[in-house]
Design an enzyme around this catalytic site. Sequence first.
Site, PDB file in Angstrom:
ATOM      1  N   SER A 246       0.822  -1.216   0.000  1.00 41.38           N
ATOM      2  CA  SER A 246       0.000   0.000   0.000  1.00 41.38           C
ATOM      3  C   SER A 246       0.856   1.267   0.000  1.00 41.38           C
ATOM      4  O   SER A 246       0.481   2.275  -0.602  1.00 41.38           O
ATOM      5  CB  SER A 246      -0.988   0.007   1.173  1.00 41.38           C
ATOM      6  OG  SER A 246      -0.323   0.232   2.393  1.00 41.38           O
TER       7      SER A 246
ATOM      8  N   ILE B  85      16.121  -7.886   6.922  1.00 44.06           N
ATOM      9  CA  ILE B  85      17.218  -7.125   7.524  1.00 44.06           C
ATOM     10  C   ILE B  85      18.342  -7.046   6.502  1.00 44.06           C
ATOM     11  O   ILE B  85      18.721  -8.063   5.901  1.00 44.06           O
ATOM     12  CB  ILE B  85      17.688  -7.809   8.825  1.00 44.06           C
ATOM     13  CG1 ILE B  85      16.559  -7.728   9.859  1.00 44.06           C
ATOM     14  CG2 ILE B  85      18.965  -7.160   9.345  1.00 44.06           C
ATOM     15  CD1 ILE B  85      16.821  -8.522  11.118  1.00 44.06           C
ATOM     16  N   LEU B  86      18.846  -5.839   6.278  1.00 45.63           N
ATOM     17  CA  LEU B  86      19.855  -5.635   5.236  1.00 45.63           C
ATOM     18  C   LEU B  86      21.253  -5.624   5.848  1.00 45.63           C
ATOM     19  O   LEU B  86      21.458  -5.113   6.953  1.00 45.63           O
ATOM     20  CB  LEU B  86      19.573  -4.315   4.513  1.00 45.63           C
ATOM     21  CG  LEU B  86      18.238  -4.327   3.750  1.00 45.63           C
ATOM     22  CD1 LEU B  86      17.815  -2.916   3.372  1.00 45.63           C
ATOM     23  CD2 LEU B  86      18.329  -5.216   2.509  1.00 45.63           C
TER      24      LEU B  86
ATOM     25  N   ASN C  25      13.438   4.418   4.180  1.00 45.80           N
ATOM     26  CA  ASN C  25      12.508   3.407   4.695  1.00 45.80           C
ATOM     27  C   ASN C  25      11.340   4.105   5.379  1.00 45.80           C
ATOM     28  O   ASN C  25      11.492   5.212   5.895  1.00 45.80           O
ATOM     29  CB  ASN C  25      13.240   2.535   5.729  1.00 45.80           C
ATOM     30  CG  ASN C  25      12.355   1.456   6.333  1.00 45.80           C
ATOM     31  OD1 ASN C  25      11.600   0.790   5.617  1.00 45.80           O
ATOM     32  ND2 ASN C  25      12.429   1.276   7.645  1.00 45.80           N
TER      33      ASN C  25
ATOM     34  N   HIS D 163       8.537   3.412   8.492  1.00 43.20           N
ATOM     35  CA  HIS D 163       8.336   2.518   9.627  1.00 43.20           C
ATOM     36  C   HIS D 163       7.112   3.002  10.418  1.00 43.20           C
ATOM     37  O   HIS D 163       6.954   4.207  10.635  1.00 43.20           O
ATOM     38  CB  HIS D 163       9.575   2.510  10.527  1.00 43.20           C
ATOM     39  CG  HIS D 163       9.441   1.567  11.671  1.00 43.20           C
ATOM     40  ND1 HIS D 163       9.542   0.197  11.514  1.00 43.20           N
ATOM     41  CD2 HIS D 163       9.167   1.789  12.977  1.00 43.20           C
ATOM     42  CE1 HIS D 163       9.337  -0.384  12.688  1.00 43.20           C
ATOM     43  NE2 HIS D 163       9.113   0.559  13.590  1.00 43.20           N
TER      44      HIS D 163
ATOM     45  N   LEU E 114      18.685  -1.679  12.439  1.00 44.95           N
ATOM     46  CA  LEU E 114      17.313  -1.915  11.990  1.00 44.95           C
ATOM     47  C   LEU E 114      16.388  -0.776  12.427  1.00 44.95           C
ATOM     48  O   LEU E 114      16.327  -0.419  13.608  1.00 44.95           O
ATOM     49  CB  LEU E 114      16.807  -3.234  12.587  1.00 44.95           C
ATOM     50  CG  LEU E 114      15.354  -3.595  12.262  1.00 44.95           C
ATOM     51  CD1 LEU E 114      15.219  -3.942  10.781  1.00 44.95           C
ATOM     52  CD2 LEU E 114      14.880  -4.739  13.132  1.00 44.95           C
TER      53      LEU E 114
ATOM     54  N   GLU F 106       1.060   7.249   6.839  1.00 41.12           N
ATOM     55  CA  GLU F 106       2.223   6.727   6.089  1.00 41.12           C
ATOM     56  C   GLU F 106       2.079   7.095   4.615  1.00 41.12           C
ATOM     57  O   GLU F 106       3.042   7.490   3.953  1.00 41.12           O
ATOM     58  CB  GLU F 106       2.316   5.204   6.218  1.00 41.12           C
ATOM     59  CG  GLU F 106       2.653   4.713   7.609  1.00 41.12           C
ATOM     60  CD  GLU F 106       2.854   3.191   7.646  1.00 41.12           C
ATOM     61  OE1 GLU F 106       3.497   2.643   6.740  1.00 41.12           O
ATOM     62  OE2 GLU F 106       2.363   2.565   8.613  1.00 41.12           O
TER      63      GLU F 106
HETATM   64  C1  GAR Z   1       3.836  -0.560   6.617  1.00 49.06           C
HETATM   65  O1  GAR Z   1       3.068  -0.254   7.753  1.00 49.06           O
HETATM   66  C2  GAR Z   1       5.281  -0.169   6.806  1.00 49.06           C
HETATM   67  O2  GAR Z   1       5.436   1.003   7.574  1.00 49.06           O
HETATM   68  C3  GAR Z   1       5.811  -1.377   7.562  1.00 49.06           C
HETATM   69  O3  GAR Z   1       5.222  -2.463   6.914  1.00 49.06           O
HETATM   70  C4  GAR Z   1       3.948  -2.076   6.422  1.00 49.06           C
HETATM   71  C5  GAR Z   1       3.886  -2.453   4.966  1.00 49.06           C
HETATM   72  O4  GAR Z   1       2.606  -2.211   4.447  1.00 49.06           O
HETATM   73  N1  GAR Z   1       7.239  -1.417   7.539  1.00 49.06           N
HETATM   74  C6  GAR Z   1       7.981  -1.846   8.554  1.00 49.06           C
HETATM   75  O5  GAR Z   1       7.508  -2.296   9.573  1.00 49.06           O
HETATM   76  C7  GAR Z   1       9.482  -1.723   8.350  1.00 49.06           C
HETATM   77  N2  GAR Z   1      10.171  -1.998   9.546  1.00 49.06           N
HETATM   78  P1  GAR Z   1       2.411  -1.992   2.895  1.00 49.06           P
HETATM   79  O6  GAR Z   1       3.035  -3.218   2.223  1.00 49.06           O
HETATM   80  O7  GAR Z   1       0.931  -1.953   2.708  1.00 49.06           O
HETATM   81  O8  GAR Z   1       3.104  -0.728   2.513  1.00 49.06           O
END
Ligand code: GAR
Length: 212
Positions: A13, A88-89, A103, A105, A140, A170
Amino acid sequence: MKSIVILISGRGSNMQALLEARLPCRIAAVISNRADAKGLNIARARGIATAVVEHRDYADRNSFDAALADTIDTYQPDFVALAGFMRILTPDFVARYHGKLVNIHPSLLPAYSGLNTHARALHDGVKIHGCTVHFVTPDLDHGPIIIQAAVPVLYHDTEQSLAARVLHEEHRIYPQAVRWLCKGQIELSEDGRVIFQNRKQASFTMFSPGLE
Ligand code: GAR
């Protein structure tokens, strides 16, 4: 025009928000570490090039990250945006894209790095939660912060309702951060700080649950 590659692992998304934002850059490709990532179909439907580098096909993180970097580099992007990329990179990978790798988060970093951010925020009873876009460092979910959005935690919130409120933001802050990057309006300084050209700032206080 600058170009970006987006890395996803699932739903996509945030990737979709970037694709729909009419950013001043070319989306060169969407790459996933899982062939079944739903976001790949969204990208394909919009005519964006996609690629899969299955992490399970590699013996260790170093070889996976090397293959991932090779695939990314075929598109020669100026920036790489992690959008729900749940791997994890390695430090080598992060160093290769220093200043070019961002990124998103789902927490107000440095609080709640890692997984289950919304459940942990609810458990702790915090009254303000949110999301962060940051440059990636080897630690991370840490690194110089570009933009954050704060949302109130409401009395009747569940993990799902709080996640939805954060996700809505987001989808607003990630396109903003990438727009700044592509327009050259932010950069990472040598000492690891985010330098902004436009220094306009918000000037209000958010109270949660609020003053009477
Ligand atoms: C999102 O909430 C993003 O912030 C999180 O994964 C979800 C992905 O949703 N990322 C992390 O937790 C990174 N550490 P999406 O695939 O619908 O964008």
